[in-house]
Design an enzyme around this catalytic site. Structure first.
Site, PDB file in Angstrom:
ATOM      1  N   ASP A  21       0.841  -1.192   0.000  1.00  0.00           N
ATOM      2  CA  ASP A  21       0.000   0.000   0.000  1.00  0.00           C
ATOM      3  C   ASP A  21       0.880   1.247   0.000  1.00  0.00           C
ATOM      4  OD1 ASP A  21      -2.536   1.424   0.283  1.00  0.00           O
ATOM      5  OD2 ASP A  21      -1.711   2.001   2.227  1.00  0.00           O
ATOM      6  N   HIS A  51       4.670   4.166  -3.428  1.00  0.00           N
ATOM      7  CA  HIS A  51       5.564   5.227  -3.899  1.00  0.00           C
ATOM      8  C   HIS A  51       6.012   6.140  -2.767  1.00  0.00           C
ATOM      9  CE1 HIS A  51       1.435   6.565  -4.114  1.00  0.00           C
ATOM     10  NE2 HIS A  51       1.869   7.779  -3.883  1.00  0.00           N
ATOM     11  N   ASP A  58     -10.025   1.754  -4.656  1.00  0.00           N
ATOM     12  CA  ASP A  58      -9.971   3.107  -4.086  1.00  0.00           C
ATOM     13  C   ASP A  58     -10.220   4.163  -5.160  1.00  0.00           C
ATOM     14  OD1 ASP A  58      -7.633   2.551  -5.328  1.00  0.00           O
ATOM     15  OD2 ASP A  58      -6.350   2.808  -3.570  1.00  0.00           O
TER      16      ASP A  58
END
Length: 1542
Positions: free
Chosen positions: A530, A533, A631
């Site tokens: 999750d 980045h 999401d």
């Protein structure tokens, strides 16, 4: 262990300073990775390190080992050496390499994919088979209910489930805000139960074994819930004001904004135009003015970056008064004031570095006024610096105001935002950036807490994301102003975790997260990273290392938002991410969605068959392509409910992992929020009614369609449908083809998308017809989304329900006639092999999908199978889809290798090579591609060179591929030119013809790949046949050696008219044929072309000098002894005037205008005698003389014969007597440019020195033979390089020949010990006959050479006749006794030839010195400069077309005055190796390295050259010269000789 030809091997070329850390290399387990040296590393001692573990050892990230080199063919060069890894473990591995003192010259990463297994039988689940469905765990209810809810995934055809985290959630109830990473969420246990991780593990295992489904879950490393209990004990795990004091100003601003929130909520700012309910632009303006008027002036953030000027000046004054001097060790005497930022960030906490102040502000004297003046300057400077800090903070505050207002706009005003309503404590003006775990107090009271570390350690920074930020930078670390500029889009429920650089920086956090990782890896098959980045790379690297120790085949997925593929690769390569999540929702229209399908996997339909050993190519990350992620916004809201099915179908047709989110298939018309959703997913019931909210079944939404699509996706991936074609039929219709390259089955899915709602958008009723090549076997599925009367959608309170008003009409596995979407299907034929079915649609309404299973039409299907059957003799990779030929044509009954074994090397010259002019002799030519160019050769190499560039990139749009698809011309050309020949060549032609007869019946789009497969097989078989006919040096040699040896096949051919004059009929093993011209029996000996394409045919093919410079390398070293003998004897027959012809012209048109060819010929006889077993027997071979006397007409073969030793004796004797004659037919008939005197040829032995000397300034008798041609420049008829006198290489060759006949005579193999010559008596007559003994001549040459040629540079050297002409010292002269004396002193590469053939002439030290000068001044990348660049006439660019008034350049006059010729490099390097050996091991080792390094450039050129050759010359610094031959016999030969010496 796989057999070698099936094992997949990838080759990674490593090049100095090449850093590939941002390049993704994906490999599979079972592959071998080979590291090979690129050109700039060959010859160097390269060491490759990797952290890939040895077998049986655990992976440790910083544990590197050195890989050992393998030398498959011995060690003569570095073209083949490699070190390798057998890849058996999944993960990300690093390699780096260095040489000499550079430990790291370059490096990169490789990612090895995991192998996933499912089912009780543990079968493999390929990555491209994956179909995944995401579940928000909190919507699953008690663990006992999970199977019923998860069964929806199983029944819908998914084979992988993604769970959001199963841990205890934080107070926000967001799926990704975890209060405790180690505990299983207690809400999954009913009252009186307490389920644990082991229970989850048991369920996961059951799903794997019984349902054939794998499970993955998220790992969240970047943040924890703000209410995590362990944070209270360990506040050091977050960014607080104690461990990150640089955040203090941002915290002050954050508290001030919170107090602003409370006051706005209470209506305090209503009067200033800012009510609690912010609804318009004027309210936004009011927020700005309140910030600037009330908030910023109150908190004075600039003070945290300023200093107290009075205190600093006072300190400075005290130091000046005390006479303190600056500490030079700190300032290094440099002026410039340094301000030290207070590490604790107190107001006015910054200080002045007094040493820098004392160094910068120096009083003129120690008088009080000078000191005061100095203090004034300092005060002024410090006030300026404080003001500068104030300005910087002003900019930060402007940005903060912009961000605050921007946030308010999104949260309260924007249509696509959450519309939070009035400002209150629950929904503040903006989200808080820091935790504040204390009771309310005033801002002033809060400010006093700043000095209480036991309190400030609990003010922790929240996490979030920053628009457009560098993902490799941590925005909470010092140096970042994100928090004070309010640039963070903040998650107020989560605290950002602070790992530091390693476990020692925060031991508790690392240990805690390691346990979390181990639990996850123990119970799940994979993880989704999750917020990948923003997760510090070193943390994720470490944790995934831990996870893979627990679960070696861990499947790792992530979604990256870096905005750049290169940055994505940093994460993918370092972390070993298996699949990157990609989303169809990112496409704005069907075109873009189609492009994504094309981008994320598969190769083009009709792609080439790749070899199992091939270069490792960079790739894009493997995709997990989802119709929507959990999401992101709901497609039904953004597009329409009707689009769910066709977009899903397009995703399912992609050649990668695919998937969806629970709710999509049920047509839930809103996003299922990861934060706010608390309802449960419905359970599975096959008989669920469409209106049921608590249960779903096949009648719900598009579940039935999704099941069919998921099954199809898995079938296509497991059965090798790896080729993809996307066709944009019209604005809404996209057809996606998946093709299997071995069975040639296809599935074509036609999807009619509905990006706009049909209720508001007018869709066209007419869908264009589709043309599907081949035969439609069945309709795999056809499905439409249609409206039904089940009432309209009403959001249920307890269950996440979908829209009941739509359902699916679906049929599976029906015939075309049963289809309701197809109106009619007609068959049209396109050529002999292509049937195309035209499909007209009737009910392909928006939201429909139809998929056809297509095979080739029966004839083409069978023919493709037969072709594959014949190709299995070359590789087992063609076995799948092959069909035995029931009655094979005669031409194909023998394997090709058997037919090839009957070919001679001369036949192979025709099969593989023959340039345009050679082919024209036979009335043909090279094949020309219209609108492109001609192939370099008519033989296979012409095509192979082009296909080698097309194949790796699957460049099916290349003109050659287009030509193959358009017609059979090229196919017929390849076979017909061979069928026209007789014997074994014709049989190979017939074999190709029979294969091509089948090829013509496969569909045109498949012709390029099968044509290539046939050609590659033929070519590699031909190469094997070639090597078998050559010497063991070639057979066991490296790739480089074999490439060079191919030059022998390239240059040695017979041609329509044999170029060599006939040999004596008494010689054995001379080849004969029936002449294609006269029909009579004739000899057909191969001759050596000088170079291609310019010197390949007719009278310009054979040159005495070129032939004998190239003969040793191309014929003796390759084992072509008989053919070499025939060439030596044929030329011997043309001896005249004691000379061998320059231009052979079949003997009848020979020109005897060179002084060196006879000496190269003699050198070759010597090489033959020493190299070939019983080679001295050539001396007794009969030579049939064409010109037994100088003036006779050509004799018929066999009229005058004598043994070769007599011919040799004649050549030596004539030189001792002196040769002088005028060329026959002197004048423009034989040379348009030569001046009259140039036709006078002379050569003699100088009695004083023994040197062979001759020529005049109007002719050029050595290899540097450029004759001026320009009237404009007035150089016509003037040689550029006459090299008259005694040219150094001729003296070396003479010494070699004379030494050899002395040795032969001593062994009784040569009957002459000298020659009788008439020496002039002084007045022109009555000369006496003298015997000059060869041993005496040999000694004379030995004694005269160094005194005559060595240029010592010593003005008092008694041997130096012209000290004033010495230009370079420490070299050997180029000639001795030239008519222009300065020419003797020019530095050229010719002395190195003498060094190789007669090394005994040279003193070792002097030779080495001269070689060093030559290396420094003459050596280029591929060749040797033909003249010293310091010489006034040097010019390194050869342009034969230029005609101007420049004497030195016009019409290519500088041919040998600078351009870099290749063949002398061979002699230079061989000389270097010879003398290095004499100087000891260390020098020799260094020289070998240097030689290998230089030769790597030749290897690279040879590999990349479409001619598969080395050029005649290059321009300066190795630049391409368009006037050079592309491949030259002596260039190839002399380089091969170096490798032989090595």
């Amino acid at each position: 262990m796989l057999p070698q030809h099936l094992k997949q091997i990838r080759v990674l070329m490593i090049n100095a300073t090449e850093n590939l850390e941002r390049t993704l290399f994906r490999l599979e387990q079972g592959f071998e990775l080979q590291f090979r040296l690129g050109p700039n590393l060959q010859g160097r001692r390269v060491v490759v390190h990797t952290n890939y573990p040895l077998e049986g050892q655990h992976f440790k990230q910083n544990n590197f080992r050195v890989l050992a080199w393998s030398y498959p063919t011995g060690r003569e060069d570095d073209s083949d050496k490699f070190c390798s890894l057998d890849l058996k473990i999944a993960g990300s591995y690093q390699y780096y390499f260095g040489y000499g003192d550079t430990e790291r010259s370059g490096g990169g990463y490789i990612v090895v994919d995991p192998v996933l297994h499912v089912g009780a039988d543990n079968r493999i689940l390929a990555l491209d088979c994956i179909t995944i469905q995401t579940y928000l765990s909190k919507c699953l209810g008690h663990l006992d209910d999970w199977p019923d809810r998860l069964r929806v995934a199983k029944e819908s055809g998914y084979n992988m489930i993604h769970f959001t985290p199963l841990q205890t959630l934080g107070e926000s109830r967001s799926c990704y805000s975890l209060a405790d990473q180690l505990s299983f969420n207690p809400e999954f246990s009913p009252d009186g139960q307490s389920y644990s991780w082991a229970d989850v593990g048991a369920l996961v295992e059951k799903l794997k074994k019984e349902w054939n489904m794998l499970c993955i879950t998220d790992v969240v490393y970047n943040h924890t819930a703000a209410n995590s209990g362990w944070l209270k004990e360990h506040p050091e795990c977050g960014y607080n004001l104690v461990n990150s004091p640089h955040l203090r100003p941002a915290w002050v601003l954050d508290r001030a904004i919170w107090h602003l929130t409370t006051r706005v909520a209470e209506g305090h700012y209503k009067a200033k135009g800012l009510p609690a309910d912010v609804t318009n632009e004027s309210h936004l303006k009011a927020i700005r003015s309140v910030l600037w008027q009330d908030v910023y002036p109150q908190i004075k953030l600039w003070e945290f970056y300023q200093l107290k000027v009075d205190d600093a000046v006072e300190q400075f004054r005290t130091r000046l008064l005390n006479g303190t001097k600056p500490d030079q060790s700190k300032t290094a005497g440099k002026k410039g004031l340094n301000i030290i930022q207070d590490p604790n960030y107190h107001r006015y906490g910054n200080t002045v570095d007094m040493d820098s102040a004392l160094e910068t502000f120096v009083p003129h004297s120690s008088s009080p006024q000078h000191i005061e003046e100095c203090c004034r300057w300092l005060r002024q400077k410090l006030n300026e610096l404080n003001e500068e800090q104030h300005n910087i903070m002003h900019q930060h505050q402007e940005q903060a105001a912009n961000c605050i207002v921007g946030n308010v706009v999104y949260e309260r005003l924007a249509d696509h935002g959450p519309k939070l309503g009035p400002v209150n404590r629950k929904n503040p003006l903006v989200t808080r950036y820091f935790t504040f775990p204390y009771q309310d107090m005033t801002l002033e009271q809060e400010m006093q807490l700043l000095d209480q570390p036991d309190k400030t350690c609990h003010f922790l920074a929240h996490n979030g994301w920053v628009m457009g930020d560098d993902p490799l930078r941590n925005f909470a670390e010092p140096g970042s102003h994100v928090y004070v500029r309010r640039e963070l889009v903040c998650w107020g429920d989560s605290v950002k975790l602070r790992y530091g650089n390693g476990p020692e920086d925060c031991p508790y956090l690392w240990a805690h997260m390691q346990k979390y990782t181990e639990i996850t890896a123990k119970y799940f098959h994979g993880v989704r990273l999750d917020n990948c980045h923003s997760t510090p790379l070193h943390v994720a690297e470490f944790m995934l290392g831990v996870a893979r120790t627990v679960c070696p085949n861990l499947y790792v997925v992530a979604e990256l938002f870096t905005g750049s593929e290169e940055l994505d690769n940093v994460f993918v390569t370092k972390l070993g991410i298996t699949s990157l999540i990609r989303e169809a929702m990112s496409a704005g229209d069907s075109h873009e969605e189609g492009r994504l399908v094309h981008r994320y996997g598969g190769e083009p339909v009709g792609a080439f068959v790749q070899p199992s050993l091939r270069p490792l190519m960079p790739s894009i990350a493997h995709a997990m392509f989802l119709d929507v992620t959990h999401d992101n916004e709901c497609p039904i809201q953004l597009r329409s409910a009707l689009d769910s099915l066709p977009s899903s179908a397009m995703v399912s047709m992609a050649c990668c992992a695919t998937g969806s989110t629970r709710g999509y298939d049920e047509l839930v018309p809103h996003q299922i929020s990861v934060v706010k959703e608390e309802r449960f997913y419905p359970k599975w019931s096959p008989s669920a009614a469409p209106t049921s909210t608590g249960e779903v079944g096949f009648k719900t939404g598009i579940i039935a369609g999704k099941l069919a699509l998921n099954k199809l996706h898995q079938e296509l991936a497991s059965q090798g449908f790896i080729q993809v074609f996307v066709d944009q039929v019209d604005a809404d219709v996209v057809a996606v083809t998946r093709h299997c390259p071995s069975t040639h089955q296809s599935v074509v899915a036609v999807c009619r998308t509905a990006f706009q709602n049909p209720k508001t958008h007018q869709y066209d009723n007419n869908v264009p017809p589709m043309f599907i090549p081949g035969k439609i076997e069945e309709v795999v599925l056809e499905a439409r989304t249609v409206e039904r009367l089940s009432g309209s959608y009403k959001k249920d309170d307890k269950y996440i329900n979908g829209m009941p008003e739509y359902t699916m009409e679906i049929k599976e596995h029906i015939s075309l006639e049963e289809s309701t979407l197809v109106k009619q299907a007609g068959v049209t034929s396109k050529g002999p092999s292509e049937f195309v079915q035209e499909i007209t649609f009737q009910k392909l309404t928006p939201g429909s999908v139809i998929a056809f299973r297509v095979s080739l039409d029966p004839k083409a299907q069978k023919v493709a199978g037969v072709l594959r059957y014949y190709l299995t003799q070359f590789s087992p990779k063609y076995r799948r889809g092959s069909v035995a030929d029931e009655n094979p044509p005669e031409a194909l009954q023998k394997p090709l290798a058997q037919l090839m074994s009957k070919l001679t090397l001369a036949d192979l010259n025709v099969l593989l090579f023959c340039c345009d002019s050679e082919e024209q002799e036979d009335g043909g030519g090279c094949y020309s591609i219209p609108g492109w160019e001609s192939l370099k050769y008519a033989g296979l190499q012409g095509l192979m060179s082009v296909l080698a560039d097309i194949r790796p990139n699957n460049d099916l749009g290349h003109p050659v591929c287009a030509n193959l698809r358009q017609g059979d011309w090229l196919i017929d050309f390849v076979s017909n030119r061979l069928i026209r020949r007789e014997g074994p060549l014709a049989q190979v032609g017939q074999w190709l013809g029979a294969m091509f007869n089948y090829l013509k019946y496969v569909p045109r789009y498949l012709i390029p790949c099968y044509f290539d497969a046939i050609l590659v097989s033929t070519y590699t078989t031909a190469l094997d046949a070639t090597h078998k006919l050559m010497s063991s040096f070639i057979q066991n040699g490296s790739s480089f050696v074999r490439y060079l040896a191919l030059g022998s096949v390239q240059m040695c051919g017979v041609g329509r008219v044999p170029a060599l004059p006939p040999l004596s009929t008494h010689i054995e093993d001379v080849p004969y044929r029936i002449s294609p011209i006269t029909g009579q029996k004739e000899q057909c000996c191969v001759s050596l072309a000088a170079g291609l394409p310019h010197f390949s045919s007719g009278i310009f093919r054979c040159w005495g000098r070129d032939t004998f410079i190239a003969l040793r390398g191309l014929m003796l070293l390759t084992g072509r002894h008989t053919e070499a003998r025939n060439i030596i004897l044929a030329f011997a027959g043309t001896l005249r005037h004691g000379l061998i012809p320059n231009l052979l012209g079949e003997g009848r048109c020979a020109r005897y205008n060179c002084r060196d060819a006879v000496w190269w010929w003699l050198q070759c006889i010597q090489d033959y005698a020493t190299h070939v077993p019983q080679g001295h027997e050539i001396l007794r071979c009969p030579v049939t003389r064409m010109y037994p006397t100088d003036d006779c007409e050509p004799m018929k073969p066999g009229e005058v014969e004598q043994p070769l030793y007599d011919v040799i004796q004649e050549a030596l004797q004539r030189h001792l007597e002196g040769i002088s004659f005028r060329e026959r037919n002197a004048g423009p008939k034989i040379d348009m440019h030569m001046k009259d005197e140039g036709f006078n040829v002379s050569a003699k032995v100088d009695p004083a020195t023994g040197f062979v000397t001759g020529g005049n300034r109007f002719n050029c008798g050595t290899w540097m033979d450029k004759m001026g041609e320009s009237d404009k420049a007035k150089n016509k008829g003037m040689p550029a390089t006459p090299r008259d006198g005694a040219a150094v290489e001729i003296v070396g060759l003479t010494k070699s020949a004379v030494r050899w006949v002395v040795e032969l005579h001593a062994k009784g193999l040569f009957p002459y010990d000298g020659a009788k010559v008439n020496r002039d008596g002084g007045c022109g007559s009555g000369g006496k006959e003298v015997l000059i003994s060869y041993s005496q001549w040999n000694q004379q040459l030995q004694q005269s050479f160094e005194p005559g040629y060595w240029v010592s540079g010593d003005p008092h050297d008694p041997n130096e006749k012209h000290p004033d002409l010495v230009h370079k010292k420490g070299i050997y002269k180029d000639s001795y006794g030239a008519s222009s004396a300065w020419c003797d002193y020019q530095l050229r590469p010719n002395f190195t030839i003498a060094m190789v053939v007669s090394p005994e002439l040279f003193t070792v030290e002097r030779a080495w010195k001269a070689l060093e000068v030559a290396e420094k001044k003459l050596l280029g990348p591929l060749g040797m400069k033909t003249l010293d660049p310091d010489d006034m006439v040097y010019c390194g660019v050869y342009d034969n077309a230029l005609d101007n008034d420049n004497y030195n350049l016009a019409k290519g006059f500088n041919y040998h005055q600078g351009p870099e010729w290749l063949w002398p490099v061979g002699y230079f390097l061989r000389a270097k190796l010879y003398f290095a050996k004499k100087l000891g091991e260390e020098t020799y080792a260094k020289t070998v390295t240097m030689v290998k390094n230089i030769l790597s450039q030749h290897y690279t050129h040879l590999e990349r050259s479409p001619w598969k050759g080395l050029p005649e010359l290059t321009n300066v610094n190795g630049q391409y010269c368009p006037f050079s031959c592309e491949t030259q016999a002596w260039s190839l030969a002399t380089v091969l000789e170096i490798l032989y010496d090595l």
